[in-house]
Design a protein around this motif. Structure first.
Motif, mmCIF file in Angstrom:
data_model
loop_
_atom_site.group_PDB
_atom_site.id
_atom_site.type_symbol
_atom_site.label_atom_id
_atom_site.label_comp_id
_atom_site.label_asym_id
_atom_site.label_seq_id
_atom_site.Cartn_x
_atom_site.Cartn_y
_atom_site.Cartn_z
ATOM 1 N N ASP A 1 0.877 -1.229 -0.011
ATOM 2 C CA ASP A 1 -0.078 0.058 -0.070
ATOM 3 C C ASP A 1 0.836 1.302 -0.130
ATOM 4 O OD1 ASP A 1 -2.938 -0.633 0.152
ATOM 5 O OD2 ASP A 1 -2.142 -1.908 1.989
ATOM 6 N N VAL A 2 0.666 1.921 -0.827
ATOM 7 C CA VAL A 2 1.598 3.052 -1.377
ATOM 8 C C VAL A 2 0.562 4.283 -1.224
ATOM 9 C CG1 VAL A 2 3.227 4.459 -2.761
ATOM 10 C CG2 VAL A 2 3.676 1.991 -2.402
ATOM 11 N N GLU A 3 0.772 5.343 -0.331
ATOM 12 C CA GLU A 3 -0.158 6.429 -0.317
ATOM 13 C C GLU A 3 0.608 7.702 -0.214
ATOM 14 O OE1 GLU A 3 -3.549 5.989 -0.052
ATOM 15 O OE2 GLU A 3 -3.556 8.172 -0.349
ATOM 16 N N ASN A 4 0.185 8.304 -1.556
ATOM 17 C CA ASN A 4 0.967 9.797 -1.644
ATOM 18 C C ASN A 4 2.405 9.723 -1.442
ATOM 19 O OD1 ASN A 4 0.251 12.543 -2.107
ATOM 20 N ND2 ASN A 4 0.063 13.137 -0.015
ATOM 21 N N LEU A 5 3.035 8.891 -1.890
ATOM 22 C CA LEU A 5 4.600 8.781 -1.594
ATOM 23 C C LEU A 5 5.228 9.777 -2.397
ATOM 24 C CD1 LEU A 5 7.195 6.937 -1.060
ATOM 25 C CD2 LEU A 5 6.983 6.040 -3.295
ATOM 26 N N GLU A 6 6.303 10.554 -1.475
ATOM 27 C CA GLU A 6 7.098 11.562 -1.905
ATOM 28 C C GLU A 6 8.649 11.230 -1.691
ATOM 29 O OE1 GLU A 6 6.809 16.129 -1.639
ATOM 30 O OE2 GLU A 6 8.217 15.233 -0.232
ATOM 31 N N LEU A 7 9.376 11.368 -2.831
ATOM 32 C CA LEU A 7 10.944 11.310 -2.681
ATOM 33 C C LEU A 7 11.609 12.469 -3.095
ATOM 34 C CD1 LEU A 7 13.264 9.463 -1.505
ATOM 35 C CD2 LEU A 7 13.527 8.728 -4.038
ATOM 36 N N ARG A 8 12.101 13.146 -2.065
ATOM 37 C CA ARG A 8 12.561 14.653 -2.512
ATOM 38 C C ARG A 8 13.946 14.520 -1.861
ATOM 39 N NH1 ARG A 8 11.822 20.215 -1.036
ATOM 40 N NH2 ARG A 8 11.477 21.665 -3.013
ATOM 41 N N TYR A 9 15.070 14.748 -2.611
ATOM 42 C CA TYR A 9 16.295 15.017 -1.804
ATOM 43 C C TYR A 9 17.114 16.110 -2.481
ATOM 44 C CZ TYR A 9 17.970 12.591 -5.901
ATOM 45 O OH TYR A 9 18.427 12.181 -7.425
ATOM 46 N N ARG A 10 17.968 16.730 -1.476
ATOM 47 C CA ARG A 10 18.749 17.764 -1.794
ATOM 48 C C ARG A 10 19.720 17.445 -2.586
ATOM 49 N NH1 ARG A 10 21.921 21.417 2.687
ATOM 50 N NH2 ARG A 10 22.957 22.355 1.155
ATOM 51 N N LEU A 11 20.087 18.228 -3.960
ATOM 52 C CA LEU A 11 21.168 17.798 -4.707
ATOM 53 C C LEU A 11 22.300 18.785 -3.977
ATOM 54 C CD1 LEU A 11 21.842 16.667 -7.276
ATOM 55 C CD2 LEU A 11 21.234 18.599 -8.384
ATOM 56 N N ARG A 12 22.970 18.101 -3.272
ATOM 57 C CA ARG A 12 23.867 18.847 -2.622
ATOM 58 C C ARG A 12 25.067 19.329 -3.494
ATOM 59 N NH1 ARG A 12 23.573 18.545 2.975
ATOM 60 N NH2 ARG A 12 22.254 17.023 3.523
ATOM 61 N N GLN A 13 25.455 20.654 -3.369
ATOM 62 C CA GLN A 13 26.737 21.365 -3.916
ATOM 63 C C GLN A 13 27.639 20.506 -3.181
ATOM 64 O OE1 GLN A 13 26.249 23.858 -6.450
ATOM 65 N NE2 GLN A 13 28.465 23.273 -6.665
ATOM 66 N N LYS A 14 28.404 19.753 -3.877
ATOM 67 C CA LYS A 14 29.287 18.942 -2.854
ATOM 68 C C LYS A 14 30.510 20.060 -2.406
ATOM 69 C CE LYS A 14 29.007 14.262 -4.106
ATOM 70 N NZ LYS A 14 29.995 13.195 -4.067
ATOM 71 N N LEU A 15 31.063 19.725 -1.121
ATOM 72 C CA LEU A 15 31.825 20.641 -0.520
ATOM 73 C C LEU A 15 33.120 20.311 -1.296
ATOM 74 C CD1 LEU A 15 30.989 20.080 2.964
ATOM 75 C CD2 LEU A 15 30.657 22.312 1.638
ATOM 76 N N SER A 16 33.559 20.792 -2.301
ATOM 77 C CA SER A 16 34.626 20.508 -2.998
ATOM 78 C C SER A 16 35.536 21.649 -3.583
ATOM 79 C CB SER A 16 34.332 19.559 -4.346
ATOM 80 O OG SER A 16 35.352 19.443 -5.251
ATOM 81 N N PHE A 17 36.842 21.532 -3.973
ATOM 82 C CA PHE A 17 37.490 22.572 -4.480
ATOM 83 C C PHE A 17 37.346 22.835 -5.731
ATOM 84 C CE2 PHE A 17 40.335 21.383 -0.633
ATOM 85 C CZ PHE A 17 39.871 22.398 0.097
ATOM 86 N N ALA A 18 36.506 21.643 -6.572
ATOM 87 C CA ALA A 18 36.425 21.994 -8.044
ATOM 88 C C ALA A 18 35.629 22.829 -8.255
ATOM 89 C CB ALA A 18 35.610 20.713 -8.678
ATOM 90 N N PRO A 19 35.708 23.893 -9.244
ATOM 91 C CA PRO A 19 35.232 25.097 -9.575
ATOM 92 C C PRO A 19 33.594 24.988 -9.870
ATOM 93 C CG PRO A 19 36.596 24.500 -11.422
ATOM 94 C CD PRO A 19 36.908 23.415 -10.531
ATOM 95 N N THR A 20 33.256 23.743 -10.421
ATOM 96 C CA THR A 20 31.696 23.759 -10.541
ATOM 97 C C THR A 20 31.382 22.288 -10.211
ATOM 98 O OG1 THR A 20 32.276 22.781 -12.807
ATOM 99 C CG2 THR A 20 31.603 25.118 -12.512
ATOM 100 N N ASP A 21 29.987 22.137 -9.761
ATOM 101 C CA ASP A 21 29.521 20.873 -9.473
ATOM 102 C C ASP A 21 28.765 20.255 -10.559
ATOM 103 O OD1 ASP A 21 28.394 18.530 -8.553
ATOM 104 O OD2 ASP A 21 27.298 19.765 -6.721
#
Lengths: 262, 239
Positions: free
Chosen positions: B5-25
């Protein structure tokens, strides 16, 4: 907060119940690493003896202490173990990405697999360490038991340290290189082969403020000096407790998010 | 009673800006909707998904790539934790996602069966009980005691398939129909897959193969852009 702690302990409990998995995988890891070599895992012993022998021969003359071989033998053994654990744990979750994204194994399985693997590898160096202690004429006393307790404390801190560094490595990929550079320097900044003579200066700073110093001392001082370093034991117990606190926080807070950051 | 039984299922996750020294994620999610809020980026991989399955149901998941089919399977399996709604599952869930995952090149086929069994949560007795059947089905013969790295691609695939399908599932999740080996083995594999899907109380199968879905499933859930577009009887969907 309770939810977070419960979540962490759920993972730990599930991981401990699956001990046959991580023990089997750790044994396979060790076998695979040396499968094609003639000497197998004995290379771990040879590596250790080569390093320890070199330090003892090169620096032993200037150290002018009959305990110096024992000092270096235990120091290197503990240092190599801790540095290997720290270095490998930073990339642990990244290395296990396909498993983490494809199975429901708890993170504790990966953490304990690495703990077991590091402990098995250390056993070979441990045999070399004992051999060096006996060959150098270090007297076997009841204080060795305190040294054994020190090693057990280090082993107890290992899964916690792996959890913390692995989580850091998952969220901060550059951590791999940061840790690599720090650990390369650490052998010079930790009293592994140099002896602190209570003088101040920069050496004193590194001696007192380097947490690795105290983990070395709880294993080394009882055997070398025949005394129990109570202050070092107290600090190590405190640091282990802090590490476990951080590890439980990391597991509870991030265990379900790790899959999204890999 | 086995059920989902699945009711109003939501999967939302943060697309993390990785803590990196690289100039762009440069990380880009493989699916879902990307939304920005408060200077952060979020991926909504599933949104308001509801459906119920009872014993005997065979659900086909359809939709374009990135619609959320694999994500939904992984939520049902427990790899992803929902961020909203409820998922109530009665019954033991087994999944056939990546059957080649985790094989050790240096270990023998027999040892790989033991290791895969442990990873799957089988007891030592269960591993012992299934060992001979897996070896026989894989047709590896004496090669079973040779290192996995000496196997041809077909042999490796046969072993992977034989292990992955050697259990009796209550709820079976599949990301595409799996097959393996040369034509004679493929026929055997097809027969086993059919048997497995029939034996399972509930089957959830994500696929782009409409003919397969039509012949296998009695319900269809069409996902589009992380939301349910249709959830209906297969006869109505294909009719």
């Amino acid at each position: 907060m309770m939810k977070l702690v419960r979540s962490a302990f759920t993972d730990i409990g599930h991981g401990i119940r699956m001990r046959r998995v991580w023990m089997a995988l750790a044994q396979e890891d060790i076998g695979d690493q040396h499968r094609r070599t003639a000497l197998g895992p004995a290379w771990l012993l040879i590596n250790y003896l080569a390093f320890a022998g070199t330090f003892i021969v090169i620096f032993g003359q200037t150290a002018q202490s009959p305990d110096y071989p024992a000092y270096v033998a235990i120091g290197l053994f503990v240092f190599f173990y801790m540095i290997e654990v720290i270095n490998l744990s930073v990339s642990l979750f990244t290395r296990e990405e396909s498993f983490i994204k494809g199975t429901t194994l708890p993170l504790t399985v990966y953490i304990m697999r690495m703990t077991a693997q590091s402990a098995i590898r250390a056993c070979y160096a441990f045999a070399g360490c004992i051999a060096l202690l006996l060959l150098s004429g270090t007297p076997v006393t009841s204080f060795w038991l305190f040294s054994g307790a020190g090693l057990l404390l280090i082993l107890l801190a290992t899964p916690a340290a792996i959890t913390v560094f692995a989580t850091l490595g998952a969220f901060f990929p550059d951590m791999n290189f940061v840790v690599q550079n720090i650990t390369r320097l650490a052998i010079f900044l930790t009293p592994v082969f140099w002896v602190h003579q209570n003088e101040g200066g920069i050496q004193g700073v590194f001696y007192y403020w380097n947490p690795l110093t105290y983990f070395l001392e709880i294993a080394r001082v009882p055997v070398v000096a025949g005394e129990v370093p109570l202050r070092s034991f107290a600090l190590c117990i405190g640091m282990t407790a802090v590490l476990w606190g951080l590890a439980i926080f990391c597991l509870g807070r991030f265990r379900k998010q790790i899959v999204f950051v890999l | 009673m086995v059920s989902i039984d699945v009711e109003n299922l939501e999967l939302r996750y943060r697309l993390r800006q990785k803590l990196s020294f690289a100039p762009t994620d440069r990380r880009i999610p493989t699916g879902g909707r990307i939304e920005a809020a408060g200077g952060r980026r979020y991926v909504t991989a599933l949104d308001g998904v509801s459906f119920s399955l009872q014993a005997g149901d065979r659900l086909g998941l359809v939709g374009p790539n990135g619609a959320g089919k694999t994500t939904l399977l992984k939520v049902l399996y427990g790899i992803y934790e929902p961020t909203g709604g409820t998922v109530a599952i009665n019954g033991k869930v087994d999944a056939l996602f990546n059957i080649n995952l985790g094989f050790r090149r240096e270990a023998t086929g027999r040892r790989n069966i033991e290791l895969r069994g442990l990873i799957n949560g089988w007891s030592q007795d269960e591993i012992a009980a299934r060992m001979e059947e897996i070896i026989a089905f894989s047709e590896l013969g004496d090669f079973i005691d040779m290192p996995f790295k000496t196997y041809s691609q077909g042999m490796a695939a046969r072993l992977a398939f034989s292990i992955a399908t050697s259990f009796q599932p209550e709820i079976l999740l599949m990301d595409e129909w799996i097959g393996a080996g040369d034509p004679p083995f493929q026929e055997k594999a097809r027969a086993r897959m059919k048997q497995m899907s029939e034996d399972a109380a509930i089957l959830v199968l994500a696929s782009h193969n409409m003919a397969l879905l039509q012949s296998t499933c009695n319900k269809i859930l069409n996902l589009e852009n992380s939301r349910v577009k249709w959830f209906e009887e297969a006869d109505t969907y294909f009719g």
